[in-house]
Design a protein around this motif. Structure first.
Motif, PDB file in Angstrom:
ATOM      1  N   TYR A  90       0.832  -1.197   0.000  1.00 51.49           N
ATOM      2  CA  TYR A  90       0.000   0.000   0.000  1.00 51.49           C
ATOM      3  C   TYR A  90       0.875   1.260   0.000  1.00 51.49           C
ATOM      4  O   TYR A  90       0.638   2.195  -0.757  1.00 51.49           O
ATOM      5  CB  TYR A  90      -0.939   0.000   1.214  1.00 51.49           C
ATOM      6  N   ALA A  91       1.886   1.263   0.843  1.00 53.15           N
ATOM      7  CA  ALA A  91       2.780   2.424   0.935  1.00 53.15           C
ATOM      8  C   ALA A  91       3.521   2.633  -0.375  1.00 53.15           C
ATOM      9  O   ALA A  91       3.643   3.775  -0.845  1.00 53.15           O
ATOM     10  CB  ALA A  91       3.763   2.256   2.085  1.00 53.15           C
ATOM     11  N   ASN A  92       4.016   1.566  -0.969  1.00 51.67           N
ATOM     12  CA  ASN A  92       4.741   1.694  -2.242  1.00 51.67           C
ATOM     13  C   ASN A  92       3.860   2.289  -3.334  1.00 51.67           C
ATOM     14  O   ASN A  92       4.334   3.060  -4.167  1.00 51.67           O
ATOM     15  CB  ASN A  92       5.283   0.344  -2.697  1.00 51.67           C
ATOM     16  N   LYS A  93       2.589   1.932  -3.318  1.00 48.12           N
ATOM     17  CA  LYS A  93       1.681   2.372  -4.377  1.00 48.12           C
ATOM     18  C   LYS A  93       1.034   3.725  -4.088  1.00 48.12           C
ATOM     19  O   LYS A  93       0.889   4.548  -4.991  1.00 48.12           O
ATOM     20  CB  LYS A  93       0.598   1.316  -4.583  1.00 48.12           C
ATOM     21  N   HIS A  94       0.639   3.974  -2.825  1.00 50.51           N
ATOM     22  CA  HIS A  94      -0.179   5.144  -2.516  1.00 50.51           C
ATOM     23  C   HIS A  94       0.531   6.223  -1.689  1.00 50.51           C
ATOM     24  O   HIS A  94       0.173   7.391  -1.805  1.00 50.51           O
ATOM     25  CB  HIS A  94      -1.450   4.719  -1.761  1.00 50.51           C
ATOM     26  N   LEU A  95       1.459   5.841  -0.843  1.00 52.09           N
ATOM     27  CA  LEU A  95       2.069   6.810   0.067  1.00 52.09           C
ATOM     28  C   LEU A  95       3.428   7.318  -0.422  1.00 52.09           C
ATOM     29  O   LEU A  95       3.689   8.522  -0.405  1.00 52.09           O
ATOM     30  CB  LEU A  95       2.222   6.209   1.464  1.00 52.09           C
ATOM     31  N   ASP A  96       4.274   6.412  -0.823  1.00 52.82           N
ATOM     32  CA  ASP A  96       5.635   6.794  -1.196  1.00 52.82           C
ATOM     33  C   ASP A  96       5.701   7.774  -2.372  1.00 52.82           C
ATOM     34  O   ASP A  96       6.476   8.742  -2.317  1.00 52.82           O
ATOM     35  CB  ASP A  96       6.485   5.557  -1.477  1.00 52.82           C
ATOM     36  N   PRO A  97       4.902   7.587  -3.434  1.00 54.81           N
ATOM     37  CA  PRO A  97       4.968   8.577  -4.525  1.00 54.81           C
ATOM     38  C   PRO A  97       4.552   9.979  -4.067  1.00 54.81           C
ATOM     39  O   PRO A  97       5.194  10.967  -4.445  1.00 54.81           O
ATOM     40  CB  PRO A  97       3.990   8.029  -5.576  1.00 54.81           C
ATOM     41  N   ALA A  99       4.715  11.151  -0.961  1.00 52.94           N
ATOM     42  CA  ALA A  99       5.754  11.637  -0.047  1.00 52.94           C
ATOM     43  C   ALA A  99       6.983  12.101  -0.822  1.00 52.94           C
ATOM     44  O   ALA A  99       7.600  13.114  -0.474  1.00 52.94           O
ATOM     45  CB  ALA A  99       6.125  10.549   0.951  1.00 52.94           C
ATOM     46  N   GLU A 100       7.309  11.390  -1.866  1.00 52.99           N
ATOM     47  CA  GLU A 100       8.462  11.777  -2.694  1.00 52.99           C
ATOM     48  C   GLU A 100       8.204  13.115  -3.377  1.00 52.99           C
ATOM     49  O   GLU A 100       9.099  13.973  -3.440  1.00 52.99           O
ATOM     50  CB  GLU A 100       8.751  10.697  -3.739  1.00 52.99           C
ATOM     51  N   ARG A 103       8.644  15.742  -0.770  1.00 55.22           N
ATOM     52  CA  ARG A 103      10.072  15.889  -0.458  1.00 55.22           C
ATOM     53  C   ARG A 103      10.771  16.725  -1.526  1.00 55.22           C
ATOM     54  O   ARG A 103      11.569  17.615  -1.223  1.00 55.22           O
ATOM     55  CB  ARG A 103      10.752  14.525  -0.347  1.00 55.22           C
ATOM     56  N   GLN A 104      10.442  16.469  -2.777  1.00 53.79           N
ATOM     57  CA  GLN A 104      11.048  17.244  -3.861  1.00 53.79           C
ATOM     58  C   GLN A 104      10.648  18.711  -3.800  1.00 53.79           C
ATOM     59  O   GLN A 104      11.453  19.594  -4.072  1.00 53.79           O
ATOM     60  CB  GLN A 104      10.695  16.636  -5.210  1.00 53.79           C
ATOM     61  N   GLN A 105       9.391  18.961  -3.416  1.00 55.26           N
ATOM     62  CA  GLN A 105       8.938  20.345  -3.255  1.00 55.26           C
ATOM     63  C   GLN A 105       9.709  21.041  -2.142  1.00 55.26           C
ATOM     64  O   GLN A 105      10.100  22.199  -2.283  1.00 55.26           O
ATOM     65  CB  GLN A 105       7.443  20.391  -2.962  1.00 55.26           C
ATOM     66  N   ILE A 106       9.926  20.336  -1.049  1.00 57.00           N
ATOM     67  CA  ILE A 106      10.672  20.917   0.081  1.00 57.00           C
ATOM     68  C   ILE A 106      12.100  21.225  -0.328  1.00 57.00           C
ATOM     69  O   ILE A 106      12.621  22.309  -0.086  1.00 57.00           O
ATOM     70  CB  ILE A 106      10.656  19.968   1.300  1.00 57.00           C
ATOM     71  N   GLU A 107      12.738  20.253  -0.989  1.00 60.75           N
ATOM     72  CA  GLU A 107      14.133  20.456  -1.386  1.00 60.75           C
ATOM     73  C   GLU A 107      14.260  21.565  -2.413  1.00 60.75           C
ATOM     74  O   GLU A 107      15.260  22.294  -2.434  1.00 60.75           O
ATOM     75  CB  GLU A 107      14.720  19.152  -1.908  1.00 60.75           C
ATOM     76  N   GLY A 108      13.246  21.728  -3.260  1.00 57.41           N
ATOM     77  CA  GLY A 108      13.275  22.800  -4.255  1.00 57.41           C
ATOM     78  C   GLY A 108      13.034  24.168  -3.633  1.00 57.41           C
ATOM     79  O   GLY A 108      13.475  25.184  -4.156  1.00 57.41           O
ATOM     80  N   ALA A 109      12.327  24.191  -2.479  1.00 61.50           N
ATOM     81  CA  ALA A 109      12.002  25.457  -1.824  1.00 61.50           C
ATOM     82  C   ALA A 109      13.139  25.963  -0.943  1.00 61.50           C
ATOM     83  O   ALA A 109      13.163  27.130  -0.577  1.00 61.50           O
ATOM     84  CB  ALA A 109      10.740  25.301  -0.991  1.00 61.50           C
TER      85      ALA A 109
END
Length: 110
Positions: A90-97, A99-100, A103-109
Motif C-alpha cells: 500500500y505504501a509503495n503504491k499510494h504513500l511513497d509517490p 511523499a516523494e 520531499r522534492q517540493q521541500i528540497e526545491g524550496a
C-alpha cells in the motif's frame, strides 16, 4: 506552498504541513492504518477472550498435541506478517509517490 509572488509565512515545513498535498498524504495513511489497526486489535482481543472465557474450545485437539489455541496463537504471528506485507504494498503504491513529491517540493524550496 505559495507559487505566486506573495510572501509566505512560516517555515517551508509549516507551509508543507498546511498544503493540500500533505493533507491528502495524511488522509491516505489514516485510511489504511486506522481500519487495519482496529481489525488487528479485534482479532487479538478475540484470541484473548477465547483463551480466558472458552478454555475448553481452545483446548480442542486438532492433530496430536496441537490444539485450537495454539493454532490461533500462531495465526497471530501470520496476521502480523500479512499486515506488514499489505502495508508495504500500500505504501509503495499510494504513500511513497506522494511523499516523494512533497520531499522534492521541500528540497526545491530550500
Amino acid at each position: 506552498m505559495s507559487t505566486t509572488g506573495e510572501r509566505s509565512t512560516g517555515t517551508v515545513y509549516e507551509q508543507v504541513q498546511a498544503s493540500p498535498e500533505f493533507a491528502d498524504l495524511r488522509r491516505r495513511l489514516r485510511r489504511f492504518v486506522f481500519p487495519m489497526s482496529v481489525a488487528f486489535l479485534a482479532w487479538y482481543l478475540a484470541y484473548v477472550l477465547l483463551a480466558s472465557y472458552a478454555p475448553g474450545f481452545m483446548a480442542i485437539k486438532v492433530l496430536g498435541n496441537i490444539n485450537i489455541g495454539l493454532i490461533i496463537g500462531l495465526l497471530q504471528f501470520v496476521s502480523t506478517f500479512a499486515i506488514t506485507t499489505i502495508y508495504v504494498r500500500y505504501a509503495n503504491k499510494h504513500l511513497d509517490p506522494a511523499a516523494e513529491k512533497i520531499r522534492q517540493q521541500i528540497e526545491g524550496a530550500e
